[in-house]
Each structure stands twice: as C-alpha cells, then as structure tokens.
Design an enzyme around this catalytic site. Structure first.
Site, PDB file in Angstrom:
ATOM      1  N   HIS A 101      -7.266   0.615  43.959  1.00 53.67           N
ATOM      2  CA  HIS A 101      -8.130  -0.287  44.280  1.00 53.67           C
ATOM      3  C   HIS A 101      -9.408  -0.559  43.220  1.00 53.67           C
ATOM      4  CE1 HIS A 101     -11.412  -2.464  47.027  1.00 53.67           C
ATOM      5  NE2 HIS A 101     -12.046  -1.749  46.103  1.00 53.67           N
ATOM      6  N   GLU A 102      -9.940   0.653  42.927  1.00 53.66           N
ATOM      7  CA  GLU A 102     -10.983   0.926  41.756  1.00 53.66           C
ATOM      8  C   GLU A 102     -10.306   0.417  40.552  1.00 53.66           C
ATOM      9  OE1 GLU A 102     -13.905   0.936  42.593  1.00 53.66           O
ATOM     10  OE2 GLU A 102     -13.601   1.763  44.437  1.00 53.66           O
ATOM     11  N   HIS A 125     -10.488  -3.378  40.174  1.00 52.41           N
ATOM     12  CA  HIS A 125     -11.782  -3.774  39.504  1.00 52.41           C
ATOM     13  C   HIS A 125     -11.911  -3.819  37.957  1.00 52.41           C
ATOM     14  CE1 HIS A 125     -13.701  -4.403  43.467  1.00 52.41           C
ATOM     15  NE2 HIS A 125     -13.624  -2.941  43.818  1.00 52.41           N
TER      16      HIS A 125
HETATM   17 ZN   LIG Z   1     -13.929  -2.163  45.754  1.00 53.27          ZN
END
Ligand SMILES: [Zn+2]
Ligand SMILES: *[C@@H]1O[C@H](CO)[C@@H](O)[C@H](O)[C@H]1NC(C)=O
Ligand SMILES: *[C@@H]1O[C@H](CO)[C@@H](O)[C@H](O)[C@H]1NC(C)=O
Ligand SMILES: *[C@@H]1O[C@H](CO)[C@@H](O)[C@H](O)[C@H]1NC(C)=O
Ligand SMILES: *[C@@H]1O[C@H](CO)[C@@H](O)[C@H](O)[C@H]1NC(C)=O
Length: 282
Positions: free
Chosen positions: A197-198, A201
C-alpha cells in the site's frame, strides 16, 4: 446525492488526525484540495506516453533501512529472512502491474527515540532519512520503525508521493511499522500488504476512498468510488450511489491484508505515468 457528505468526510479525516485512540491506518494523507492542486499540474507535465499493450517489466531497486531500539525482534531488529519475504510479497503484489523489486542493500541503525517516536512531516523524519537515504528519485528507500508511543501507535506506515521529490528529495521514501512485515506481530496487518500500500503512494496512487463519492476521487477511472475507508473485509459493501461495489480488495483501501489482492489496470497506468513524469522512468 447528499450535499452534506463531503463536509462529513473532511470532518472525519480531520478527526482521524486529531484523535489519539484510532484504528490502524496509513499516515499518507492529503486533503482533497491539496490533491486538486497537485493534479492540476500533473496533466500539464505529463509527457505523451506511448504505452505498449504489453508493458515491459520495470525493476525497482530497494534500499531497506532497519531502525531499531536494540538487537531484539521486539526492538525492531528484523531478520534478513523477513525482509526478503517482504520483497517477495512486493514482487507478488505488483506482478500484474509489471513491477519487480530487487533488494540492493540493508542497513541497520540503532536509535530508540526514532524507533519509538517517528512521525510524518516532523524534523525527526527529515533528519533520520537525510542521514540514511541513498540514490535518486528511482531508488526506493524503505525505513522500518516501531511507532511505539501513544501518539503514533495507530500508524501502519506512511510514504511520500512522486511529485514531492523535486522539492524535498531527502525525505523521499516509505516508512513502515516493522511488525507489519510478513510473519510480524501486527494483528490482521502482518501479511506485508502495508508496504504494498505505501509503495503504491510512492508510485503516485491515492487511497481508493479519496474524495468520497464525488468528483475525481483517486484520479483513476476503474476504481469504484467509496465514501469511507473499508475496514476488515466487507465484501459487497457499496457506499456510493450507482456503479460498482466498493473496491475493498484493492491495495489502496484500508482492508486487512488477507482481503487485499488487486491493483486495477487504471492504477497500473497511473503508476507508469507518475513514474515517468516525476521519477524519470522510461
Ligand atoms: Zn495510504
Ligand atoms: C528493546 O527495545 C524494545 C522497544 O523499545 C523494548 O521494549 C525492549 O525491552 C528492549 N529489549 C532489550 C533486551 O533491551
Ligand atoms: C550497503 O550498506 C552498507 C552499510 O550502510 C554500506 O557500507 C555499503 O556501501 C552499502 N552497499 C551498497 C551496495 O549500497
Ligand atoms: C537519533 O536520531 C535523531 C534524528 O536523526 C538524532 O537527532 C539523534 O541524535 C539520534 N540519537 C542517537 C542516540 O543517535
Ligand atoms: C505526543 O503529542 C503530545 C501532544 O502533541 C506532545 O506533547 C508529546 O510530546 C508527544 N509525545 C511524543 C513522544 O512524541
């Protein structure tokens, strides 16, 4: 559509940032207005990409920085085997988007204050990253810490966006709670998808619930809009009128690790564009 909804959503985000007892979450948070401004610049900077129908695989070099309180696992001293397992999870999760990850180096630093207290956007964040970071915009620097105070223990991780690199190269990278790595002790979040997830980003993706039901949302067309973050694994949840159910299986939602299993084609395309424009990938 309820005109009151956006206000409620903004309020909820503000409350999430202020309250101290909160659910596990990501610390990579931009307001809808910040995102609107960033996205206004993005199309103008975008080079026309001639995306072939079958994308060639790109490999991302990974520099993993373990920040530990001491040399025990509880102190954040991750064994190489867990770091390797995490890189394998990244390779698995990004396969459909044609990205591969190669662990280039692991560094180990003892600093209990940073291990316990690190927080996004602070002088400490800038200082510790500046002392450890290697490479340019294409090198993925990952920092593992403990998030061990009442102030930050809700954090699973946080990341910088590609557009931020030019103005603040020294803080570029991803911070992750050491207990979220595969086999870690973080309940429901120990399958390695926090880092997936990170890194999303870091590749330029927003949360699937960004913007709620209205407007441009996450600036990806094939992720259904979502009013609020999904929790647990609420299959079939549908918080916005019309269209498909919420993208609870998407890596950019807040579902638990065992629930997450996809990036969409639109997210894959956005990653390519973001990395081309802001990180100089071909
Ligand atoms: Zn996030
Ligand atoms: C290692 O650090 C952790 C986190 O600060 C602490 O809870 C633990 O007691 C420490 N262990 C030793 C052996 O110092
Ligand atoms: C790996 O990290 C160590 C310790 O920080 C450093 O001395 C070494 O030069 C690094 N190696 C590579 C290939 O980056
Ligand atoms: C820990 O890191 C912080 C931030 O870089 C620094 O200010 C501090 O001096 C470090 N502490 C130790 C004991 O090295
Ligand atoms: C936690 O936040 C409070 C309130 O902002 C602050 O006074 C305190 O110093 C913080 N503690 C740590 C360990 O960062």
């Amino acid at each position: 559509m309820l005109p009151i909804l956006p206000i409620f959503v903004l309020h909820a985000v503000a409350m999430a940032l202020l309250a101290f007892a909160r659910d596990d979450q990501c610390g990579t948070i931009l307001s809808d207005e910040q995102i609107r401004q960033v996205e206004q610049r993005f199309p103008r900077q975008r080079r026309p990409l001639s995306l072939p129908s079958v994308l060639t695989e790109a490999t991302i070099d990974v520099h993993f920085h373990v920040i530990a309180a001491n040399d025990t696992l509880q102190g954040g001293y991750l064994p190489d085997s867990q770091i390797q397992a995490q890189v394998e999870v990244l390779n698995h999760d990004y396969k459909s988007a044609n990205y591969a990850f190669k662990l280039v180096n692991t560094t180990r630093t003892f600093n209990e204050t940073v291990f316990l207290e690190l927080f996004p956007g602070t002088p400490m964040d800038k200082e510790i990253k500046a002392s450890l970071r290697v490479g340019g915009p294409q090198q993925l620097n990952i920092y593992s810490v403990g998030f061990g105070t009442a102030n930050n223990s809700f954090l699973l991780g946080y990341a910088t966006f590609p557009y931020e690199y030019a103005a603040a190269p020294e803080v570029d990278g991803v911070v992750v709670g050491y207990s979220t790595l595969p086999g870690g002790s973080r309940k429901d979040y120990n399958g390695g998808q926090t880092l997936t997830h990170e890194v999303g980003h870091w590749f330029g993706l927003y949360h699937t619930f960004q913007g709620g039901c209205d407007g441009d949302g996450d600036y990806v067309d094939d992720t259904a809009p979502e009013a609020t973050p999904a929790r647990g694994c609420p299959i079939g949840r549908d918080t916005c009128p019309g269209g498909d159910p919420d993208p609870v299986h998407n890596y950019m939602d807040y579902s638990i690790d065992s629930c997450m299993n996809e990036f969409t084609q639109g997210q894959g395309r956005r990653m390519r564009e973001q990395l081309a424009v802001y990180r100089g990938f071909k």
